[in-house]
Design a protein around this motif. Structure first.
Motif, mmCIF file in Angstrom:
data_model
loop_
_atom_site.group_PDB
_atom_site.id
_atom_site.type_symbol
_atom_site.label_atom_id
_atom_site.label_comp_id
_atom_site.label_asym_id
_atom_site.label_seq_id
_atom_site.Cartn_x
_atom_site.Cartn_y
_atom_site.Cartn_z
ATOM 1 N N GLY B 152 -72.271 69.514 -35.325
ATOM 2 C CA GLY B 152 -73.067 68.825 -36.338
ATOM 3 C C GLY B 152 -74.420 68.379 -35.811
ATOM 4 O O GLY B 152 -74.514 67.773 -34.752
ATOM 5 N N ARG B 153 -75.460 68.679 -36.554
ATOM 6 C CA ARG B 153 -76.813 68.342 -36.124
ATOM 7 C C ARG B 153 -77.289 66.984 -36.646
ATOM 8 O O ARG B 153 -78.435 66.600 -36.430
ATOM 9 C CB ARG B 153 -77.790 69.424 -36.587
ATOM 10 C CG ARG B 153 -77.463 70.825 -36.067
ATOM 11 C CD ARG B 153 -77.751 70.980 -34.582
ATOM 12 N NE ARG B 153 -77.630 72.388 -34.193
ATOM 13 C CZ ARG B 153 -76.703 72.877 -33.375
ATOM 14 N NH1 ARG B 153 -75.788 72.069 -32.845
ATOM 15 N NH2 ARG B 153 -76.671 74.151 -33.069
ATOM 16 N N GLY B 154 -76.398 66.269 -37.348
ATOM 17 C CA GLY B 154 -76.793 64.969 -37.893
ATOM 18 C C GLY B 154 -76.823 63.874 -36.854
ATOM 19 O O GLY B 154 -77.449 62.835 -37.046
ATOM 20 N N LYS B 163 -64.098 70.516 -38.603
ATOM 21 C CA LYS B 163 -64.208 69.666 -39.789
ATOM 22 C C LYS B 163 -63.827 70.460 -41.042
ATOM 23 O O LYS B 163 -63.056 69.998 -41.885
ATOM 24 C CB LYS B 163 -65.660 69.188 -39.889
ATOM 25 C CG LYS B 163 -65.894 68.077 -40.883
ATOM 26 C CD LYS B 163 -67.381 67.724 -40.954
ATOM 27 C CE LYS B 163 -67.781 66.652 -39.968
ATOM 28 N NZ LYS B 163 -69.158 66.175 -40.172
ATOM 29 N N ASN B 180 -75.753 65.798 -46.201
ATOM 30 C CA ASN B 180 -76.416 64.564 -45.792
ATOM 31 C C ASN B 180 -77.899 64.842 -45.540
ATOM 32 O O ASN B 180 -78.280 65.367 -44.506
ATOM 33 C CB ASN B 180 -75.736 64.029 -44.520
ATOM 34 C CG ASN B 180 -76.245 62.654 -44.112
ATOM 35 O OD1 ASN B 180 -77.299 62.229 -44.548
ATOM 36 N ND2 ASN B 180 -75.480 61.974 -43.258
ATOM 37 N N GLU B 183 -81.668 61.819 -43.611
ATOM 38 C CA GLU B 183 -82.620 61.893 -42.494
ATOM 39 C C GLU B 183 -83.319 60.565 -42.181
ATOM 40 O O GLU B 183 -84.545 60.434 -42.277
ATOM 41 C CB GLU B 183 -83.670 62.987 -42.728
ATOM 42 C CG GLU B 183 -84.454 63.301 -41.445
ATOM 43 C CD GLU B 183 -85.051 64.707 -41.434
ATOM 44 O OE1 GLU B 183 -85.930 64.997 -42.233
ATOM 45 O OE2 GLU B 183 -84.620 65.509 -40.577
ATOM 46 N N GLY B 184 -82.501 59.584 -41.803
ATOM 47 C CA GLY B 184 -83.048 58.260 -41.562
ATOM 48 C C GLY B 184 -83.699 58.101 -40.208
ATOM 49 O O GLY B 184 -84.534 57.214 -40.019
ATOM 50 N N GLY B 271 -77.195 56.904 -44.228
ATOM 51 C CA GLY B 271 -77.095 58.163 -43.502
ATOM 52 C C GLY B 271 -75.750 58.263 -42.800
ATOM 53 O O GLY B 271 -75.277 59.353 -42.480
ATOM 54 N N GLU B 273 -71.999 58.606 -42.627
ATOM 55 C CA GLU B 273 -71.317 59.397 -43.648
ATOM 56 C C GLU B 273 -70.473 58.605 -44.646
ATOM 57 O O GLU B 273 -70.476 58.913 -45.834
ATOM 58 C CB GLU B 273 -70.483 60.504 -42.995
ATOM 59 C CG GLU B 273 -69.459 60.011 -41.995
ATOM 60 C CD GLU B 273 -68.767 61.183 -41.276
ATOM 61 O OE1 GLU B 273 -69.227 62.328 -41.388
ATOM 62 O OE2 GLU B 273 -67.743 60.921 -40.614
ATOM 63 N N ASN B 307 -71.813 67.404 -44.193
ATOM 64 C CA ASN B 307 -72.618 67.876 -43.071
ATOM 65 C C ASN B 307 -74.099 67.597 -43.279
ATOM 66 O O ASN B 307 -74.567 67.471 -44.408
ATOM 67 C CB ASN B 307 -72.451 69.396 -42.888
ATOM 68 C CG ASN B 307 -71.186 69.767 -42.154
ATOM 69 O OD1 ASN B 307 -70.316 70.443 -42.685
ATOM 70 N ND2 ASN B 307 -71.056 69.318 -40.912
ATOM 71 N N ASN B 308 -74.772 67.586 -42.172
ATOM 72 C CA ASN B 308 -76.222 67.431 -42.167
ATOM 73 C C ASN B 308 -76.907 68.695 -42.723
ATOM 74 O O ASN B 308 -76.333 69.786 -42.705
ATOM 75 C CB ASN B 308 -76.646 67.172 -40.714
ATOM 76 C CG ASN B 308 -78.137 67.210 -40.541
ATOM 77 O OD1 ASN B 308 -78.702 68.170 -40.023
ATOM 78 N ND2 ASN B 308 -78.795 66.171 -40.998
ATOM 79 N N THR B 311 -77.246 71.505 -40.092
ATOM 80 C CA THR B 311 -75.934 72.121 -39.867
ATOM 81 C C THR B 311 -75.658 73.155 -40.949
ATOM 82 O O THR B 311 -75.336 74.312 -40.664
ATOM 83 C CB THR B 311 -74.821 71.046 -39.904
ATOM 84 O OG1 THR B 311 -75.203 69.924 -39.120
ATOM 85 C CG2 THR B 311 -73.500 71.601 -39.430
ATOM 86 N N ALA B 488 -72.152 53.226 -35.503
ATOM 87 C CA ALA B 488 -73.136 53.388 -34.439
ATOM 88 C C ALA B 488 -74.416 52.591 -34.654
ATOM 89 O O ALA B 488 -75.204 52.455 -33.720
ATOM 90 C CB ALA B 488 -73.469 54.862 -34.265
HETATM 91 C C1 LIG Z 1 -76.265 54.433 -38.679
HETATM 92 C C2 LIG Z 1 -76.073 55.904 -38.836
HETATM 93 C C3 LIG Z 1 -77.031 56.655 -39.511
HETATM 94 C C4 LIG Z 1 -76.874 58.022 -39.668
HETATM 95 N N1 LIG Z 1 -77.838 58.726 -40.336
HETATM 96 C C5 LIG Z 1 -77.678 60.052 -40.540
HETATM 97 C C6 LIG Z 1 -78.643 60.785 -41.271
HETATM 98 O O1 LIG Z 1 -79.651 60.248 -41.721
HETATM 99 N N2 LIG Z 1 -78.425 62.105 -41.461
HETATM 100 C C7 LIG Z 1 -77.315 62.741 -40.966
HETATM 101 O O2 LIG Z 1 -77.147 63.934 -41.180
HETATM 102 N N3 LIG Z 1 -76.401 62.070 -40.263
HETATM 103 C C8 LIG Z 1 -76.551 60.741 -40.046
HETATM 104 N N4 LIG Z 1 -75.585 60.057 -39.360
HETATM 105 C C9 LIG Z 1 -74.399 60.797 -38.886
HETATM 106 C C10 LIG Z 1 -73.364 60.921 -40.012
HETATM 107 O O3 LIG Z 1 -72.535 59.784 -40.001
HETATM 108 C C11 LIG Z 1 -72.479 62.150 -39.840
HETATM 109 O O4 LIG Z 1 -71.981 62.192 -38.540
HETATM 110 C C12 LIG Z 1 -73.169 63.460 -40.119
HETATM 111 O O5 LIG Z 1 -73.894 63.444 -41.317
HETATM 112 C C13 LIG Z 1 -72.147 64.568 -40.196
HETATM 113 O O6 LIG Z 1 -72.752 65.817 -40.370
HETATM 114 P P1 LIG Z 1 -72.850 66.846 -39.160
HETATM 115 O O7 LIG Z 1 -71.494 66.983 -38.574
HETATM 116 O O8 LIG Z 1 -73.336 68.087 -39.782
HETATM 117 O O9 LIG Z 1 -73.816 66.271 -38.186
HETATM 118 C C14 LIG Z 1 -75.727 58.674 -39.157
HETATM 119 C C15 LIG Z 1 -74.779 57.919 -38.474
HETATM 120 C C16 LIG Z 1 -74.943 56.560 -38.311
HETATM 121 C C17 LIG Z 1 -73.901 55.791 -37.589
#
Ligand SMILES: Cc1cc2nc3c(=O)[nH]c(=O)nc-3n(C[C@H](O)[C@H](O)[C@H](O)COP(=O)(O)O)c2cc1C
Ligand code: SF4
Lengths: 157, 518
Positions: B152-154, B163, B180, B183-184, B271, B273, B307-308, B311, B488
């Motif tokens: 995951g690239r998030g 997953k 998702n 993109e914070g 952001g 999930e 997913n991001n 991803t 986190a």
């Molecule tokens: C405080 C916080 C903010 C997050 N912000 C983002 C975000 O803006 N975009 C994102 O894709 N994942 C963000 N994540 C991670 C997501 O919880 C999640 O792991 C992710 O979207 C899963 O997709 P991936 O497996 O493709 O990465 C954040 C996690 C935390 C704890």
């Protein structure tokens, strides 16, 4: 955008149109704010009854999200990015300049109801930092001088 | 064939005047009675050159930049439409070393195509992945994604295939796919560039996920700070519906997938999930306890693949060319490419898609060209607002999830923010605490209250009030945040704070050895 005026019928129509969507509350709030510039506190009972929620629940959502305002904003909304990349490129001088020039703090509206100043944590414009958004228009590589002339233009428009 | 001129509609390019340039070109062409097609493409990601105009010529696409509206007449006079020389001429866009030296898999079309032209998308390889997926079983698709090694690239870098397998194997009457696009992370813009530059690849990736796990509905949750992205996605979704790529009976397969774009409302925590799912359900963005994970119990309690953007946008090429093809890029357990976003005080900021393993130093100096101010690089923040600050001396670390973790950092979403030697790292640490306080969802006390305490304590350290005792207090606070937080945001805020303290003690008024004291 906002004149501070809103009308119940329009809110009721928005609610009626969107209420059957999954998770309809945010789309409804966005639509209301797009229309009036804020979420009029008196619109909350209408939204609540349309969605079968309590007023407290709707209020809780409105107050949770930074975007939703409970008061009408100024004619122009200035949003300045406060995040790291813009800091690295001098956002602090933009913030100082605007706060001084407009005698405003973040979240405030000037007495004339002309400018509202809001903080933003990233526009994703980080490769053209520092960034400022005025109403719907985003500006990158901003300097206090350009911001000054922009504000002047808005004032005289 | 009519001539083509490209001017990005990417919101960052627009922020430095691309719309005005496009208008000036249109006006000038009209005046000169020249017929040409003006395409509003995405950005190539060479942002110091934006607004970058490209013209199609027999020698390929010739680039000019940065162009301002005032340059347009002289450029046309000089023969820009034929790709003629000019001081702003950059030669063929694809020969610019910054671009040529990349490995663009996920971003292969961004900046190249008309983002809203399905025809362009398909003629550049689009929808081959979905066509192949439609002939496979869910388990076979999972296998392909697992084989690619995609994580995951998030931010959390969890294996995507695993997953999807969980969601596939959880029986339910309704499943969802959620993208998702919140993109914070400050310093990041890859999701934005994809949505604005190649929206169909995001839609295709989501559709493949849906076909894989048997989901029939999906949402893409886009932060409200990205109005351009939202509008582009809405249009692209409508076009995909009209052309049989979304809705019922996708491409005659009998499969259904309904997709809708939704806007966030200015909350970083959305952001995360589970907070995102709450928000999509119309509630406050409060983090949920886990387990259950969203793949088992997600949106409206149903199994959800979440997913991001990057991803999901990497999935079509994996399905098209096979997991092995993707896996051949990268190093160790970090496979494929990383979409690096280089920002802050750097001469050549932009999007750099490279196989994992490239070092921070290469990115910052060879691509970035050092600082924009011309002063020495002092600190680099890697991985967004919750990522560590690294000093210049540590830039030889390769960008690989495990290697970066071993030096106390995290890759996160791939953002790199560069600071020169005028930065005050105590202020950056203070900002990290302030950010945590501003964005906390409020569920855990250390995060909600401790972060505000953190700001006060750092203020006292800066002011030199009982410095040693307050440093001790700051460490305690960070300890509490780390172990007493549900997610986190609270859990990782100590990263930027403690790394700043560790590597830049002088900024806190400490001698180096004092910062090491426990
Ligand atoms: C405080 C916080 C903010 C997050 N912000 C983002 C975000 O803006 N975009 C994102 O894709 N994942 C963000 N994540 C991670 C997501 O919880 C999640 O792991 C992710 O979207 C899963 O997709 P991936 O497996 O493709 O990465 C954040 C996690 C935390 C704890
Ligand atoms: S750590 Fe902060 S943001 Fe995360 S769940 Fe706890 S209070 Fe909410």
């Amino acid at each position: 955008m906002s004149s501070g005026l809103w009308d119940k019928t329009a809110v009721a129509e928005i609610v009626a149109e969107l209420k059957d969507r999954e998770g309809a509350l945010l789309p409804i709030l966005h639509r209301i704010q797009d229309r009036f510039g804020y979420i009029p506190p008196d619109s909350i009972p209408i939204i609540a009854s349309g969605l079968n929620l309590s007023r407290a629940e709707v209020h809780g959502v409105v107050s949770f999200y930074r975007d939703f305002r409970s008061e009408p904003p100024g004619v122009h909304v200035i949003r300045i990015c406060r995040a790291e990349s813009c800091q690295a490129m001098g956002a602090a001088s933009l913030i100082d300049y605007v706060k001084q020039e407009l005698k405003l703090e973040f979240g405030g509206t000037d007495r004339e109801g002309f400018f509202t100043l809001e903080p933003v944590y990233c526009f994703g414009n980080c490769a053209c930092s520092p960034a400022v958004m005025v109403d719907e228009q985003i500006y990158g590589r901003m300097t206090p001088e350009r911001l000054e002339s922009l504000l002047r233009k808005l004032r005289s428009a | 064939m009519s001539r083509k001129i490209y001017v990005p509609a990417d919101s960052s390019a627009v922020s430095v005047g691309a719309d005005a340039v496009a208008q000036a070109i249109e006006r000038a062409l009209k005046q000169r009675a020249i017929s040409a097609q003006l395409v509003r493409n995405g950005s190539r990601g060479l942002y110091w050159l934006e607004p970058m105009v490209e013209v199609e010529t027999p020698r390929g696409r010739i680039a000019y930049g940065p162009v301002s509206p005032e340059n347009v007449e002289e450029l046309l006079d000089a023969g820009m439409l034929e790709g003629a020389a000019h001081r702003l001429c950059l030669g063929p866009a694809e020969d610019i070393p910054y671009l040529r030296n990349q490995e663009r898999l996920t971003f292969s079309r961004v900046g190249l195509v008309d983002p809203l032209s399905l025809e362009d998308y398909v003629s550049h390889g689009g929808y081959r992945g979905l066509r192949r997926a439609l002939e496979m079983s869910g388990a076979e698709i999972v296998e392909e994604v697992v084989a690619s090694g995609l994580r995951g690239r998030g931010g959390a870098a969890f294996p995507t295939g695993i997953k999807w397998k969980t969601a596939l194997e959880t029986p339910a009457d309704q499943k969802y796919v959620v993208c998702n696009a919140d993109e914070g992370d400050s310093g990041t813009f890859a999701d934005r560039m994809l949505m604005e530059g190649d929206p169909f690849v995001v839609i295709e990736g989501m559709t493949i996920a849906a076909v894989c796990v048997g989901a029939t509905r999906g949402y893409i949750y886009i932060r409200s700070e990205y109005p351009h992205s939202y509008r582009t996605m809405v249009k692209a979704i409508a076009s995909a519906y009209r052309n049989g790529y979304l809705g019922e009976d996708i491409l005659g397969s009998g499969k259904t997938f309904h997709l809708e774009a939704r806007l966030g409302a200015g909350a970083y925590i959305c952001g995360e999930e589970t907070a995102l799912l709450e928000s999509l359900e119309g509630k406050r963005g409060m983090v949920r306890f886990r387990p259950p994970v969203p793949a088992v119990k997600g949106l409206f309690g149903k199994p959800t693949v979440l997913n991001n953007v990057v991803t999901l946008a990497s999935v079509p090429i994996i399905l098209e060319k096979g997991g092995k093809f993707y896996h051949a890029y990268g190093t160790g357990r970090s496979r494929g490419t990383l979409t690096i976003q280089l920002a802050g005080n750097v001469k050549r900021p932009g999007l750099i898609e490279k196989a994992f393993g490239v070092t921070l130093r290469e990115i910052i100096y060879e691509y970035g060209g050092g600082t924009a101010s011309g002063r020495p690089v002092r600190a680099v923040q890697l991985g967004g607002p919750l990522g560590a600050y690294l000093p210049e001396s540590m830039l030889d670390v390769p960008l690989d999830y495990e290697a970066v973790a071993s030096v106390g950092g995290m890759i996160g979403h791939g953002g790199i923010v560069v600071f020169d030697d005028t930065v005050d790292m105590a202020q950056m640490a203070r900002y990290a605490m302030e950010f945590c306080a501003a964005e906390s969802c409020g569920k855990c006390t250390p995060c909600r209250i401790g972060s505000t305490r953190g700001v006060e304590v750092i203020d006292r350290i800066i002011a030199g009030i009982e410095r040693e005792a307050n440093v001790e207090l700051l460490r305690d606070l960070c300890e509490t945040l780390k172990y007493g937080s549900l997610c986190a945001l609270g859990g990782l805020t100590p990263m930027p704070v403690l790394s700043a303290l560790k590597h830049f003690p002088q900024d806190f008024g400490l001698l180096p050895q004092e910062a090491e004291l426990r």
